[in-house]
Design a protein around this motif. Structure first.
Motif, PDB file in Angstrom:
ATOM      1  N   ASN A 132       0.816  -1.216   0.000  1.00  0.00           N
ATOM      2  CA  ASN A 132       0.000   0.000   0.000  1.00  0.00           C
ATOM      3  C   ASN A 132       0.857   1.277   0.000  1.00  0.00           C
ATOM      4  N   ASP A 135      -0.449   4.923   0.466  1.00  0.00           N
ATOM      5  CA  ASP A 135      -0.959   5.319   1.777  1.00  0.00           C
ATOM      6  C   ASP A 135       0.093   6.046   2.609  1.00  0.00           C
ATOM      7  N   THR A 141      -1.479  10.880   2.647  1.00  0.00           N
ATOM      8  CA  THR A 141      -2.386  10.146   1.757  1.00  0.00           C
ATOM      9  C   THR A 141      -2.775  10.995   0.543  1.00  0.00           C
ATOM     10  N   LYS A 144      -2.533   9.238  -2.781  1.00  0.00           N
ATOM     11  CA  LYS A 144      -3.594   8.234  -2.909  1.00  0.00           C
ATOM     12  C   LYS A 144      -4.905   8.882  -3.343  1.00  0.00           C
ATOM     13  N   ALA A 216      -0.253  -0.487  -5.505  1.00  0.00           N
ATOM     14  CA  ALA A 216      -0.880   0.320  -4.452  1.00  0.00           C
ATOM     15  C   ALA A 216      -1.951  -0.452  -3.710  1.00  0.00           C
ATOM     16  N   ASN A 217      -2.562  -1.424  -4.377  1.00  0.00           N
ATOM     17  CA  ASN A 217      -3.621  -2.215  -3.750  1.00  0.00           C
ATOM     18  C   ASN A 217      -3.120  -3.543  -3.195  1.00  0.00           C
ATOM     19  N   HIS A 218      -1.801  -3.713  -3.171  1.00  0.00           N
ATOM     20  CA  HIS A 218      -1.231  -4.963  -2.670  1.00  0.00           C
ATOM     21  C   HIS A 218      -0.597  -4.757  -1.297  1.00  0.00           C
ATOM     22  N   THR A 219      -0.713  -5.770  -0.448  1.00  0.00           N
ATOM     23  CA  THR A 219       0.002  -5.758   0.826  1.00  0.00           C
ATOM     24  C   THR A 219       0.396  -7.176   1.207  1.00  0.00           C
TER      25      THR A 219
END
Length: 309
Positions: A132, A135, A141, A144, A216-219
């Motif tokens: 992320n 973030d 943020t 984002k 950005a949407n991966h963690t």
């Protein structure tokens, strides 16, 4: 140091030709994963250091550097990146490796361990986070919030976006701002940083925003307690891209992880403090993995000429 060198392309099923190069020889291999929008500039000094007696694999993600773009331009993201790395390691004859990641390459290294743990001997995570990144960029943020608009405009006007990015990043002002705001200009030479700007200016902006969106949407936060290989985390205390607090959190959550904070280091710490990073990596490889690097050739004292042949 072995003088073995190979560079090649691996054609994957969806049409993306992946560029990779291998320098040196010896197991286990050292696998280097770049940051977003990079084609290897961060590894300028670590590569020859590690290749003295180990096989070093460098490669370019889809749409980065010399690698091609898949026929289906939606096929960007962590799943494809990890599958690509698995195939590239096969092509480079690296059965198992110490996976190095810089910046977003840290996410790649962690996710690769989740999916292909049997191929990972150890992890060296440099100036990155578990996920992320929008973030926490600059501890805000803001990026984002504005990124959806940026992506919409790039997708709608790709040619204009490409020309605008190229013109902006090709200016001396952009270079000076980056050297002043983002990195430690007293420690980072211009010639070490320029390749990043040159590559980014030429990159397809649609590829960039789609790759960033997927990252950005991966963690890998949930996977950190399950990392079961020796792990070294290196962070720059002045890193604005991925604040050092994220590295501290990773070190606390990964069992047995080691953490080195580089004083005054920024997102380009491997270039700013190359000797410090090299020695810390060498100690980690020796003490935690039993991997010994050959001693480097002696350096001439300052002011001395070429040694006799």
């Amino acid at each position: 140091m072995s003088h073995y060198f190979r560079q090649d392309y691996l054609q994957v099923p969806d049409g993306a030709g992946l560029y990779f190069q291998v320098l040196g020889d010896g197991e286990p291999g050292m696998v280097l994963c770049d940051g977003l929008g990079c084609d290897g500039f961060a590894w300028k000094y670590l590569t020859p250091y590690l290749a003295r007696d180990h096989r070093v694999l460098r490669w370019h993600y889809r749409g980065h550097g010399r690698s091609g773009i898949p026929q289906d331009r939606s096929r960007f993201g962590m799943l494809y990146t990890c599958e690509d790395l698995d195939r590239v390691m096969d092509a480079a004859a690296v059965k198992q490796g110490v996976i190095f990641g810089h910046s977003i390459g840290v996410q790649v290294a962690l996710e690769f361990h989740r999916r292909y743990a049997h191929r990972v001997r150890g992890l060296v995570l440099i100036c990155g986070s578990y996920g992320n990144p929008l973030d926490t960029f600059h501890d805000s943020t803001y990026l984002k919030r504005v990124f959806p608009l940026i992506r919409h405009l790039v997708e709608k006007y790709p040619e204009r976006a490409g020309k605008l990015v190229h013109s902006l990043l090709s200016t001396e002002l952009a270079m000076q701002v980056a050297l002043t705001v983002e990195v430690n200009r007293d420690l980072l030479s211009r010639e070490d940083f320029a390749p990043y700007f040159e590559h980014l200016a030429k990159m397809d902006p649609v590829v960039f925003v789609r790759t960033l969106d997927s990252m950005a949407n991966h963690t890998a936060w949930d996977h950190l307690p399950h990392v079961d290989v020796p792990t070294l985390i290196i962070a720059g205390e002045k890193d604005k891209f991925t604040p050092a607090r994220l590295s501290r959190k990773m070190a606390e959550r990964i069992p047995g992880a080691e953490l080195m904070l580089v004083p005054l280091g920024t997102h380009t710490a491997p270039l700013e403090y190359k000797e410090l990073v090299e020695l810390r990596v060498e100690r980690f490889l020796r003490d935690r993995l039993g991997i010994h690097l050959a001693p480097p050739p002696p350096r001439l004292p300052s002011g001395e000429g070429t040694p006799p042949r």
